[in-house]
Design a protein around this motif. Structure first.
Motif, short mmCIF file in Angstrom:
data_model
loop_
_atom_site.label_atom_id
_atom_site.label_comp_id
_atom_site.label_asym_id
_atom_site.label_seq_id
_atom_site.Cartn_x
_atom_site.Cartn_y
_atom_site.Cartn_z
N ARG A 99 86.92 39.75 17.39
CA ARG A 99 87.36 41.26 17.15
C ARG A 99 87.46 41.96 15.97
N ALA A 100 87.88 40.73 15.51
CA ALA A 100 88.27 41.21 12.97
C ALA A 100 86.53 41.69 12.51
N ARG A 101 85.51 40.74 12.86
CA ARG A 101 84.27 41.13 12.21
C ARG A 101 83.77 42.29 11.87
N ARG A 102 83.91 43.48 12.85
CA ARG A 102 83.33 44.77 12.83
C ARG A 102 84.48 45.58 11.38
N HIS A 103 85.70 45.03 11.77
CA HIS A 103 86.28 45.26 10.21
C HIS A 103 86.82 45.19 9.51
N LEU A 104 86.10 43.43 9.08
CA LEU A 104 85.81 42.55 8.11
C LEU A 104 84.74 43.29 7.42
N GLU A 105 83.37 43.89 7.59
CA GLU A 105 82.88 44.46 7.30
C GLU A 105 82.81 45.85 6.71
N ARG A 106 83.41 46.49 7.76
CA ARG A 106 83.40 47.98 7.58
C ARG A 106 84.17 48.06 5.52
N LEU A 107 85.09 46.84 5.65
CA LEU A 107 86.33 47.16 4.63
C LEU A 107 85.06 46.27 3.38
N SER A 108 84.31 45.73 3.71
CA SER A 108 83.38 45.36 2.56
C SER A 108 82.89 46.06 2.26
N THR A 109 82.12 47.33 2.77
CA THR A 109 81.28 48.21 2.98
C THR A 109 81.72 48.81 2.18
N THR A 110 82.61 49.46 2.36
CA THR A 110 83.70 50.98 1.82
C THR A 110 84.57 50.04 0.27
N LEU A 111 84.79 49.25 0.31
CA LEU A 111 85.20 49.23 -0.60
C LEU A 111 84.55 47.81 -1.83
N GLY A 112 82.94 47.53 -1.22
CA GLY A 112 82.30 46.90 -2.40
C GLY A 112 83.32 45.06 -3.22
N GLU A 113 84.28 44.62 -1.90
CA GLU A 113 84.73 43.50 -2.38
C GLU A 113 84.78 42.72 -1.34
N THR A 114 85.54 41.33 -1.78
CA THR A 114 85.41 40.42 -0.21
C THR A 114 86.51 40.86 0.45
N THR A 115 86.54 40.17 1.77
CA THR A 115 87.19 41.24 3.07
C THR A 115 86.80 39.39 3.70
N LYS A 116 88.65 38.79 4.29
CA LYS A 116 88.77 37.82 4.39
C LYS A 116 89.14 38.09 5.76
N LEU A 117 89.73 37.36 6.60
CA LEU A 117 90.73 36.82 7.92
C LEU A 117 91.17 35.10 7.93
N ILE A 118 92.13 35.63 7.81
CA ILE A 118 93.00 34.86 7.58
C ILE A 118 94.37 34.46 8.39
N ALA A 119 94.26 32.82 9.12
CA ALA A 119 95.43 32.45 9.28
C ALA A 119 96.13 32.12 9.45
N PHE A 120 97.17 30.95 9.99
CA PHE A 120 98.18 30.01 9.11
C PHE A 120 98.41 28.94 9.87
N GLU A 121 98.20 27.79 9.43
CA GLU A 121 98.56 26.24 9.95
C GLU A 121 99.40 25.67 9.19
N ARG A 122 101.05 25.25 9.50
CA ARG A 122 101.68 24.25 9.29
C ARG A 122 101.93 25.31 8.07
N THR A 123 101.37 24.72 6.79
CA THR A 123 101.87 25.42 4.95
C THR A 123 100.73 26.09 4.73
N HIS A 124 100.17 26.62 5.32
CA HIS A 124 98.45 26.78 4.77
C HIS A 124 97.83 28.43 5.22
N SER A 125 97.60 29.32 3.88
CA SER A 125 96.50 30.31 4.54
C SER A 125 95.39 29.60 5.08
N VAL A 126 94.63 29.85 6.02
CA VAL A 126 92.99 29.29 5.88
C VAL A 126 92.42 30.52 6.32
N ALA A 127 90.95 30.42 5.50
CA ALA A 127 90.20 31.21 5.97
C ALA A 127 89.18 31.03 7.38
N ILE A 128 89.33 31.70 8.55
CA ILE A 128 88.91 31.75 9.61
C ILE A 128 87.27 32.63 9.50
#
Length: 276
Positions: A99-128
């Motif tokens: 579900r997040a893919r098109r939002h990441l792509e749209r953000l990156s295209t609009t801003l020109g910067e790297t975009t990430k989707l982050i989930a949470f696991e115990r004590t860390h953020s994880v790039a999914i």
């Protein structure tokens, strides 16, 4: 001509309107679960032979209960994370990624910067999932990359769910890693910063995980307002500083839209309320 034997039971009755309605709802549910696709109102009506007016009522009710989501642009319905989670049909992380893919792509295209989707696991953020920026200078990410909560915007969103007392307990369970000279490792300072995250509804980090790299994170929530993930924009500090207002506006809009996509009942989830 063969005669029928008399039955000792009452003759069968035609289905009542109530039974027919229940059957149609289950047919719609089966269509979405079996097909694994997205459908418009017309698609559902044509596939099941149900009048459009009846189909509209069923889809509206299922969306209202959080079992289906609807894309505001394409008007296509899809199974929500809430329903998928109850059925344990597909891992939540995989649905989030889809579900997040098109939002990441749209953000990156609009801003020109790297975009990430982050989930949470115990004590860390994880790039999914992630989409690279378009410029020659960009922040590089790998799938599965992990960062401690205290050093990232996404992690600070996670910490903002807890009150100050619980937060202090979490932050003092072990030494906080000094990743860069800018990483905040003082517990009092972190508690104050997380309080600001709750107030603003978004989080930032400035050169706390990599020198010269800054970014922002916005919450992605489910229908109950529970934090599921974070959308993140990262880039060279100078560029992020120069375009901070535009980056934040685009990021918050996409995080809200993704929250709707995954089953949040409100059309515009209030990030500040989620973290309060």
């Amino acid at each position: 001509m063969r005669t029928q034997r008399a039955s000792s039971t009452s003759p069968s009755r035609p289905p009542t309107p109530e039974n027919r309605s229940v059957g149609r709802i289950l047919d719609v549910l089966d269509l979405f679960l079996d097909g694994g696709a997205t459908y418009t109102l017309k698609d559902v009506s044509d596939a099941l032979g149900i009048p459009k007016s009846t189909t509209h009522g069923i889809l509206h009710a299922m969306h209202g209960k959080g079992y289906l989501t609807v894309d505001p642009e394409t008007k296509r319905y899809a199974v929500s994370l809430r329903l998928v989670g109850r059925l344990s049909a597909t891992p939540t992380v995989e649905i989030l990624r889809q579900r997040a893919r098109r939002h990441l792509e749209r953000l990156s295209t609009t801003l020109g910067e790297t975009t990430k989707l982050i989930a949470f696991e115990r004590t860390h953020s994880v790039a999914i999932d992630f989409v690279d920026g378009t410029g020659p200078l960009k922040y590089a990410v790998t799938l599965g990359q992990r960062w401690p909560f205290h050093a990232t915007g996404g992690g600070k969103l996670y910490l903002a769910q807890f009150d100050d007392e619980r937060l202090r307990e979490m932050l003092t369970e072990g030494p906080l890693e000094q990743i860069t000279p800018q990483t905040v490792v003082d517990v009092d300072a972190l508690v104050g910063e997380v309080a600001e995250v709750r107030r603003k509804g978004w989080a930032g980090q400035r050169e706390e995980i990599h020198a010269g790299i800054a970014g922002f994170a916005a919450p992605v929530v489910d229908a109950a307002g529970k934090l599921l993930a974070a959308l993140v924009v990262m880039g060279p500090t100078a560029r992020v500083d120069e375009h901070a207002d535009g980056i934040l506006a685009a990021l918050l809009a996409e995080a809200q839209a993704l929250s709707v996509d995954i089953g949040a009942l409100a059309s515009e989830p209030d990030a500040k309320a989620v973290l309060a």
